[in-house]
Design a protein around this motif. Structure first.
Motif, PDB file in Angstrom:
ATOM      1  N   GLU A  89      -1.197  35.085 -19.525  1.00 30.63           N
ATOM      2  CA  GLU A  89      -1.514  36.462 -20.156  1.00 30.63           C
ATOM      3  C   GLU A  89      -2.957  36.843 -19.998  1.00 30.63           C
ATOM      4  O   GLU A  89      -3.377  37.961 -19.726  1.00 30.63           O
ATOM      5  CB  GLU A  89      -0.939  36.526 -21.397  1.00 30.63           C
ATOM      6  CG  GLU A  89       0.388  36.495 -21.770  1.00 30.63           C
ATOM      7  CD  GLU A  89       0.865  36.518 -23.261  1.00 30.63           C
ATOM      8  OE1 GLU A  89       0.078  36.722 -24.185  1.00 30.63           O
ATOM      9  OE2 GLU A  89       2.038  36.412 -23.590  1.00 30.63           O
ATOM     10  N   ARG A 114      -4.050  37.238 -16.071  1.00 27.44           N
ATOM     11  CA  ARG A 114      -3.495  38.361 -15.399  1.00 27.44           C
ATOM     12  C   ARG A 114      -4.562  39.522 -15.815  1.00 27.44           C
ATOM     13  O   ARG A 114      -4.912  40.302 -14.562  1.00 27.44           O
ATOM     14  CB  ARG A 114      -2.267  39.110 -16.249  1.00 27.44           C
ATOM     15  CG  ARG A 114      -0.895  38.371 -15.788  1.00 27.44           C
ATOM     16  CD  ARG A 114       0.279  38.356 -16.590  1.00 27.44           C
ATOM     17  NE  ARG A 114       0.432  40.092 -16.465  1.00 27.44           N
ATOM     18  CZ  ARG A 114       1.252  40.647 -15.475  1.00 27.44           C
ATOM     19  NH1 ARG A 114       1.769  39.828 -14.731  1.00 27.44           N
ATOM     20  NH2 ARG A 114       1.254  42.033 -15.722  1.00 27.44           N
ATOM     21  N   THR A 131       2.112  35.856 -12.872  1.00 28.73           N
ATOM     22  CA  THR A 131       3.439  35.945 -13.723  1.00 28.73           C
ATOM     23  C   THR A 131       3.976  34.536 -14.146  1.00 28.73           C
ATOM     24  O   THR A 131       3.810  33.403 -13.420  1.00 28.73           O
ATOM     25  CB  THR A 131       4.614  36.754 -13.113  1.00 28.73           C
ATOM     26  OG1 THR A 131       5.442  36.953 -14.138  1.00 28.73           O
ATOM     27  CG2 THR A 131       4.962  36.035 -11.979  1.00 28.73           C
ATOM     28  N   GLY A 190       4.809  40.368 -16.771  1.00 31.97           N
ATOM     29  CA  GLY A 190       3.882  38.929 -17.308  1.00 31.97           C
ATOM     30  C   GLY A 190       4.823  37.748 -17.548  1.00 31.97           C
ATOM     31  O   GLY A 190       4.632  36.684 -17.282  1.00 31.97           O
TER      32      GLY A 190
END
Length: 272
Positions: A159, A162, A173, A238
């Protein structure tokens, strides 16, 4: 919206068996240039894609493998971080060295492979990184607490990654599988069921149940198909989950149920 996948170069860690092997075979049939990795590629059976030596716990092998691919292909379009190990046992009775080994393989290993490919992807202004995590990473499961922790840590780190990579047009992802019919149980570290241990009965029963779930798991090709869909998606989410409906639903339940209610549900499931 689908993206063009022609002539894409894919690196899959842990590509000699199980989910990694299925992904490699599936993508190879669809004109991807696939490189799988194994700690001992010479021991593997013939595969429809190249298999090169890489141990995610050894930085030197990571650099050598990636340099080899870049030299041959000039790029790595897609990294699939699949290499991992299982670990079960009462946390109290699990040796520290086995806990560290699990984190080295399931967490630090993928992070180091990501660090090694990022400069090449950034130079080209694009790239996709798919981390194979686990539905177990969404919850602390009894006698799988360390495994859950390694996969959960990778979920959260993705997370953050990203957002850090957004300006470079590098996508990342997580794809979290449930139980699939692979040989992961054979390579899993099992803390022994100790005679006289306070956990002896409950751990043995839970271990038998976990092995049954794997034996009755879904076909790994379902994961391969899910991975292709992610690759063909212009802007992947995600998190993706692949598995039995009940396993995926368990993640949703954790978000909405009070902690004590969810805990009772797990206790009932594992007959604890």
């Amino acid at each position: 919206m689908k993206t063009d996948t022609s002539s894409k170069v894919v690196l899959i860690t842990g590509g000699s068996s199980g989910i990694g092997k299925s992904i490699g075979q599936y993508l190879s049939k669809r004109n991807f240039k696939v490189y799988g990795t194994s700690r001992n590629p010479g021991k593997s059976i013939m595969l429809p894609f190249s298999l090169i030596a890489l141990d995610v716990t050894r930085q030197d092998t990571i650099q050598t493998a990636i340099s080899e691919i870049i030299e041959k292909e000039g790029k790595i379009d897609i990294l699939i971080n699949n290499a991992g190990i299982g670990i079960t046992g009462p946390i109290e009775e699990t040796p520290d060295e086995e806990i560290k080994k699990a984190f080295d393989t399931n967490y630090f290993g993928p992070i180091n492979v990501i660090k090694a490919v990022l400069p090449h992807m950034r130079r080209r202004g694009e790239g996709l990184i798919i981390n194979i995590t686990s539905i177990a990473g969404y919850m602390g499961l009894p006698y799988r607490g360390i495994y859950s922790a390694t996969k959960g840590a990778l979920e959260l780190t993705t997370e953050a990654f990203r957002m850090e990579l957004k300006e470079f047009n590098i996508k990342m992802t997580n794809v979290a599988p449930g139980d699939f019919a692979t040989n992961i149980a054979a390579g899993r570290y099992h803390a022994p069921v100790l005679e006289g241990s306070p956990y002896q009965r409950s751990y043995k029963n839970t271990l038998d149940l976990m092995n049954k779930h794997v034996d009755e798991g879904q076909d790994p090709e379902l994961m391969a198909k899910a991975i292709l869909k992610v690759i063909e998606t212009k802007n992947p989410k995600g998190h993706y989950k692949v598995g039995e409906p009940l396993q995926k639903f368990s993640v949703a339940l954790k978000r909405i149920l009070p902690d004590k209610v969810y805990e009772k549900m797990l206790l009932k499931h594992y007959k604890l």
